[in-house]
Every structure is written in C-alpha cells, then in structure tokens.
Write an enzyme that holds these catalytic residues in place. Structure first.
Site, PDB file in Angstrom:
ATOM      1  N   GLU A  63       0.877  -1.174   0.000  1.00 18.13           N
ATOM      2  CA  GLU A  63       0.000   0.000   0.000  1.00 18.13           C
ATOM      3  C   GLU A  63       0.910   1.217   0.000  1.00 18.13           C
ATOM      4  O   GLU A  63       1.449   1.603   1.046  1.00 18.13           O
ATOM      5  CB  GLU A  63      -0.894  -0.015   1.257  1.00 18.13           C
ATOM      6  CG  GLU A  63      -1.892  -1.162   1.296  1.00 18.13           C
ATOM      7  CD  GLU A  63      -3.072  -0.955   0.348  1.00 18.13           C
ATOM      8  OE1 GLU A  63      -3.341   0.191  -0.055  1.00 18.13           O
ATOM      9  OE2 GLU A  63      -3.731  -1.958   0.013  1.00 18.13           O
ATOM     10  N   CYS A  76      -1.949   9.630   2.365  1.00 24.37           N
ATOM     11  CA  CYS A  76      -1.471   9.013   1.120  1.00 24.37           C
ATOM     12  C   CYS A  76      -2.340   9.373  -0.075  1.00 24.37           C
ATOM     13  O   CYS A  76      -1.860   9.450  -1.195  1.00 24.37           O
ATOM     14  CB  CYS A  76      -1.398   7.504   1.278  1.00 24.37           C
ATOM     15  SG  CYS A  76      -2.967   6.773   1.745  1.00 24.37           S
TER      16      CYS A  76
HETATM   17  P1  NAD Z   1       8.180   4.619   5.114  1.00 28.95           P
HETATM   18  O1  NAD Z   1       8.165   3.872   3.832  1.00 28.95           O
HETATM   19  O2  NAD Z   1       9.320   5.524   5.420  1.00 28.95           O
HETATM   20  O3  NAD Z   1       8.078   3.610   6.382  1.00 28.95           O
HETATM   21  C1  NAD Z   1       7.125   2.584   6.509  1.00 28.95           C
HETATM   22  C2  NAD Z   1       7.607   1.534   7.488  1.00 28.95           C
HETATM   23  O4  NAD Z   1       8.842   0.974   7.053  1.00 28.95           O
HETATM   24  C3  NAD Z   1       7.877   2.026   8.900  1.00 28.95           C
HETATM   25  O5  NAD Z   1       7.381   1.059   9.820  1.00 28.95           O
HETATM   26  C4  NAD Z   1       9.391   2.115   8.985  1.00 28.95           C
HETATM   27  O6  NAD Z   1       9.901   1.932  10.286  1.00 28.95           O
HETATM   28  C5  NAD Z   1       9.826   0.967   8.114  1.00 28.95           C
HETATM   29  N1  NAD Z   1      11.172   1.176   7.539  1.00 28.95           N
HETATM   30  C6  NAD Z   1      11.811   2.338   7.305  1.00 28.95           C
HETATM   31  N2  NAD Z   1      13.006   2.125   6.696  1.00 28.95           N
HETATM   32  C7  NAD Z   1      13.117   0.785   6.536  1.00 28.95           C
HETATM   33  C8  NAD Z   1      14.110  -0.080   5.947  1.00 28.95           C
HETATM   34  N3  NAD Z   1      15.223   0.391   5.397  1.00 28.95           N
HETATM   35  N4  NAD Z   1      13.862  -1.416   5.934  1.00 28.95           N
HETATM   36  C9  NAD Z   1      12.728  -1.912   6.455  1.00 28.95           C
HETATM   37  N5  NAD Z   1      11.770  -1.150   7.018  1.00 28.95           N
HETATM   38  C10 NAD Z   1      11.936   0.176   7.060  1.00 28.95           C
HETATM   39  O7  NAD Z   1       6.827   5.396   5.073  1.00 28.95           O
HETATM   40  P2  NAD Z   1       6.384   6.546   6.028  1.00 28.95           P
HETATM   41  O8  NAD Z   1       7.288   7.720   5.862  1.00 28.95           O
HETATM   42  O9  NAD Z   1       6.140   6.015   7.392  1.00 28.95           O
HETATM   43  O10 NAD Z   1       4.943   6.897   5.365  1.00 28.95           O
HETATM   44  C11 NAD Z   1       4.813   7.758   4.273  1.00 28.95           C
HETATM   45  C12 NAD Z   1       4.562   7.031   2.978  1.00 28.95           C
HETATM   46  O11 NAD Z   1       3.572   6.036   3.133  1.00 28.95           O
HETATM   47  C13 NAD Z   1       4.022   7.972   1.903  1.00 28.95           C
HETATM   48  O12 NAD Z   1       4.641   7.682   0.679  1.00 28.95           O
HETATM   49  C14 NAD Z   1       2.542   7.629   1.827  1.00 28.95           C
HETATM   50  O13 NAD Z   1       1.932   7.914   0.602  1.00 28.95           O
HETATM   51  C15 NAD Z   1       2.565   6.173   2.124  1.00 28.95           C
HETATM   52  N6  NAD Z   1       1.278   5.743   2.665  1.00 28.95           N
HETATM   53  C16 NAD Z   1       0.500   4.902   1.923  1.00 28.95           C
HETATM   54  C17 NAD Z   1      -0.747   4.529   2.405  1.00 28.95           C
HETATM   55  C18 NAD Z   1      -1.653   3.618   1.637  1.00 28.95           C
HETATM   56  O14 NAD Z   1      -2.586   3.105   2.244  1.00 28.95           O
HETATM   57  N7  NAD Z   1      -1.440   3.386   0.355  1.00 28.95           N
HETATM   58  C19 NAD Z   1      -1.176   4.988   3.643  1.00 28.95           C
HETATM   59  C20 NAD Z   1      -0.352   5.833   4.362  1.00 28.95           C
HETATM   60  C21 NAD Z   1       0.883   6.198   3.870  1.00 28.95           C
END
Ligand code: NAD
Length: 499
Positions: free
Chosen positions: A251, A285
């Site tokens: 997602e 998002c």
């Molecule tokens: P992110 O991708 O930075 O992090 C998501 C998760 O991944 C967190 O739990 C984080 O701790 C973990 N993580 C971070 N670095 C990692 C690594 N190197 N290896 C493994 N895990 C790791 O996302 P974010 O900044 O928390 O959220 C923002 C993004 O999420 C935006 O792009 C937004 O559009 C998207 N988003 C999508 C939806 C949807 O339903 N489609 C909903 C909300 C947010």
C-alpha cells in the site's frame, strides 16, 4: 589513487592508535553493545516467528469461533483505550479528537463490525459451476489462512494503518507480527500495550523500532507481508520478500492529481478539495497532491479555496485546534524546501519549533521543480492550469499511475473519458478521500502506487489463500482421455466444447 587510499587507511590506524587506552575501550564496548543489541533483537524476532508458526500449526486459528472471539477482544480493547488513543494521536501529530476519531478509531471499529458480521459468509467454501464435460463432479473455492504474516505500518495514520490490516489477518485465521512506525512514538507505545494486553504473543505480537528492526524483520521468512509506506521502501520490501517467494501487499503513495472542470459550483469543489488536502496537514497518502484546473475556472476556484481555508481554520490556522502539525523536523525541513518553487498565493507561514506549516497554495511551478518531482505529503498544494481536457490527460498519463485520481465535474462525457483513458488505484468524483469509506470498494494502488488491496471483503481475501478444490465423480470414466489416443483432432475439438 591506490597510494591515496593506502595513506587514508594508515591515517585512520594512527588515529585509533593515538586514542588513549580508555577511549579505545569505550569505542569497543559501544560497538560490541550495539552488536549484542542487534543480535538479541534478531533472536527475539526469530523466537516470536517460531512460536507463532507452532501456534498456527496447532490449527486453533482456523476455528471460526476463535477468530470471532479475537475480533471481539480487539473491539473491546479499542473501546477501552479510546481516550488514550485520541491523546496519543494528538501527541504525535497534533490531531484534534474529531479528526482522531473520524479518521482512525471509527474506521477500525467499523471494520471490526463488518468482519464480525460477515466472517461466516466469507470463510465458507463457495461452490462454483462445473463444466458439462465434467458432469458428476463439483468445484468449490475454500479460503485458507496463510500462516504467519507481517504487517508494517507508517506514521501518518499510525493506529488505523496498523490495526485495519490486523483485522483482516485475524478474520482470515492468521498469526500476526506487527511493526508500527517509530516516527509516531506515542501511538507505537500504545499499540504495543493494546496488543500485549489483548493477545498472547503466539497469536499476535508487536515489535517496536526503526529501520534496524524493519530490516531485521524483512530478513525473515513470512507467509505474507502487508506493507504500507513509501514507494521507495515498497521496492525494498518486494526485493527482500522475493528471496523467500513471500507474497506481498504493498500500500504505497505517489502524486494523486485533482482535476477541476468549470461546470461545477467552484465553492463546493473548493471546500471538498481543501478538506481532503489539509486533513492531517496534508500527510495523507490519498491527499490531492496537485491541482489541474481548467483555465476558465482557475481564478474563481483559488478565491473560493482561500475562503474555505479561512472558514475551516480561521485567519491564523496556527491557533486552530483542528489543524495538525508535521510529524518531525526532517519532514518539516523537506517541506519548507519544497515551498521554494513557484509563487505562494496564500499560506507559506512556518514555525520550526511547533512543526507548523500553514495551508499553502502555490502557483507557477514547473515539472522540473522538486515539489513536482516527489510526493508532497504535507500542506502544500501546487496549482497548474490547462486549456483543454486532453492536455490534462496527457500530463496524468505520462506520470506513474497514482493511488487516487480526483475529478470535479458533473458532465457524464467527461467522467467517462477520465475513467476510460486513465489508470489509478481509485477514483473519486466530486469529492476527495470519500472513496475510502464504502466497505464494498477495495482500497489499493496500481503500478507504482501499490500492489493488492484491502477493506471490507478484500481484507479477508488479502490474507487468505483461495484454494481450488475439484471433486471428481467415480461413476463416469471417460475412456477417450487415456492413451493410446483414438479420437481424431476433429472429434477432440467437438468434445472440448463441453469443457
Ligand atoms: P516509510 O516507507 O518511510 O516507512 C514505513 C515503514 O517501514 C515504517 O514502519 C518504517 O519503520 C519501516 N522502515 C523504514 N526504513 C526501513 C528499511 N530500510 N527497511 C525496512 N523497514 C523500514 O513510510 P512513512 O514515511 O512512514 O509513510 C509515508 C509514505 O507512506 C508515503 O509515501 C505515503 O503515501 C505512504 N502511505 C501509503 C498509504 C496507503 O494506504 N497506500 C497509507 C499511508 C501512507
């Protein structure tokens, strides 16, 4: 080149040798401590997964009554912790109680209610037609739980995006390991308590932490990974999962366009766009990322959008209790950097200490500006104009497929043109965000905005394997199918019509 490298290494060795004995010891102890911590964390993760595999293997989670009870316990615990959840959301993101309840707690409770009501229907085997050529046999699809699944959540709707996938995974009969985002610490801590006080770790466990924990989790083999986050990390998740052939639901995000045609009342369009853009200070998002406005209505729309901002948040949104804050300093800095492009029409005020960025409308940006090169994910809205619809469609279609596409127009021809000639995860006509509400609409992206979907029935199937079962009749046995083959090709073609 080689010499320079050698000198660099030698200088580092002298530096270490120069350190007094105690300093050197301190560095060693710190390094060893970190190594030990990582080792313990990995051991913990492996232990949880092993315990969950054992519990899943016992078959307890397959029982429908057990699943119903799990959902009931979750519902009761969410109701108990409602006040603390609202407080945690306010602490992490400055969310008002109204926004906290409507965008996080209500969707969780709504989903549990839907799942509890529909679980029996969803879990039962579904008979499907059998071709005439297989007369006497029967075909059905039996949903089966997948096993031990990993759910990784982001920080922007930290409770909603952690618990809604959990509901689907529990209903489908899985064991679940949850990983909330470290960037919403109050919600992460509360989620840990919620899970620990509601479920035994062999059924549902939660592990807190940042990048290291995320990386350590992705090294393990799960039966499914449900990831919500950025497209950048989505790629990493898929790459890691591929090593174990683990199926994934991604997602993700992206730049969701919002197209505005002149046939609608600009006040209504403006209010609905401003609501969807500035809820959670744009950290959504599916927030409209940029506006594509028909030139004929641009000035009126801008005027109405400014009025809408004032009527929602008052003349100074900083003092409005309904306007949230940016999650952390890194994002605050990123967003203030993006504001440098174009001309600010309204807003633009910032306060680093409280991580406040005013609802901001910007015009005069180009596709080469950083603000148009990445998902904004904050309260900045660039406004681009177009002269005819084909021009706007060309812009949308040359970009990666977005998570949401918004259209403001009552013209049926325009609506069907947009639906036929574009692709996106979802479409919402004459409103923003509302397409996430109906339980019967799956929610997910396409292309770079994601893979797979959930909500309603889809949440159940996302965490199930739809197993095909065919029972053959033992009364009939078509001799012609066995070698040596005696039918001519002509006869075979006739026979195959009954399959
Ligand atoms: P992110 O991708 O930075 O992090 C998501 C998760 O991944 C967190 O739990 C984080 O701790 C973990 N993580 C971070 N670095 C990692 C690594 N190197 N290896 C493994 N895990 C790791 O996302 P974010 O900044 O928390 O959220 C923002 C993004 O999420 C935006 O792009 C937004 O559009 C998207 N988003 C999508 C939806 C949807 O339903 N489609 C909903 C909300 C947010």
């Amino acid at each position: 080149m080689l010499k320079a490298g050698r000198n660099f290494i030698r200088s580092k060795i002298y530096l270490i040798m120069d350190l007094s004995g105690s300093k050197f010891k301190e560095i060693l102890i710190k390094g060893f401590g970190r190594f030990r911590e990582t080792n313990t964390m990995e051991k913990n993760i492996i232990e949880i997964i092993e315990t969950q595999k054992g519990f899943f293997g016992s078959g307890k989670t397959r029982n429908l009554h057990f699943r119903q009870e799990a959902l009931k316990k979750l519902e009761a615990r969410v109701l108990d912790l409602e006040g603390e959840m609202l407080a945690a959301l306010s602490q992490d993101l400055g969310k008002s109680h109204f926004e906290g309840y409507s965008t996080e707690i209500a969707p969780i409770l709504g989903d549990i209610k839907y799942m509890r009501k529909n679980l029996k229907r969803l879990a039962q085997p579904r008979q499907v037609p059998t071709p005439l050529g297989l007369t006497g046999g029967s075909s059905c699809i039996i949903p089966q739980p997948l096993g031990v699944v990993l759910v990784m959540a982001p920080w922007n709707y930290p409770l909603h995006l952690l618990i809604r996938p959990l509901i689907g995974a529990l209903a489908a009969g899985n064991c679940v390991l949850l990983k909330p985002s470290e960037h919403a610490p109050a919600c992460s801590d509360l989620s840990r308590r919620l899970i620990e006080e509601t479920f035994p770790a062999q059924h549902v466990a939660l592990i807190e932490g940042g990048v290291e924990v995320g990386q350590a989790l992705l090294e393990q083999k799960f039966d499914h990974i449900f990831f919500t986050g950025s497209s950048r990390l989505g790629r990493i998740v898929m790459e890691k999962a591929a090593r174990h052939l683990t199926p994934v639901t991604l997602e993700l995000g992206g730049k969701s366009p919002c197209l505005v045609e002149p046939d609608l009342n600009p006040r209504l369009s403006a209010r609905r766009i401003m609501w969807g853009k500035f809820i959670n200070a744009g950290q959504t998002c599916v927030a409209p990322d940029y506006l594509l406005v028909n030139r004929r209505i641009k000035e009126d729309l801008i005027e109405e959008m400014q009025q809408a901002i004032t009527s929602f948040y008052g003349p100074d949104p900083r003092s409005s209790l309904d306007y949230p804050r940016i999650i952390n300093q890194d994002h605050f800095q990123r967003l203030t950097g993006l504001m440098k492009a174009g001309r600010i029409i309204c807003g633009g005020q910032t306060d680093r200490e409280s991580k406040y960025i005013a609802p901001t409308l910007i015009e005069g940006v180009s596709w080469d500006d950083p603000i148009m090169g990445e998902e904004i994910f904050g309260p900045l809205l660039p406004i681009l104009e177009y002269q005819d619809l084909d021009q706007a469609l060309a812009i949308i279609n040359e970009k990666p497929k977005p998570l949401a596409l918004y259209l403001f127009s009552n013209d049926k021809n325009i609506q069907s043109k947009i639906l036929n000639e574009t692709s996106s995860g979802g479409v919402c006509i004459n409103d923003t965000l509302s397409h996430l509400l109906p339980h019967h609409l799956p929610f997910g992206g396409v292309g770079e905005s994601g893979l797979g979907s959930y909500h309603g029935d889809e949440s159940f199937f996302c965490f199930s394997h739809r197993r095909s079962v065919f029972k053959s009749s033992t009364l009939l046995d078509l001799k012609q199918k066995y070698p040596p083959y005696r039918l001519s090709l002509k006869q075979l073609k006739k026979l195959m019509k009954f399959m």
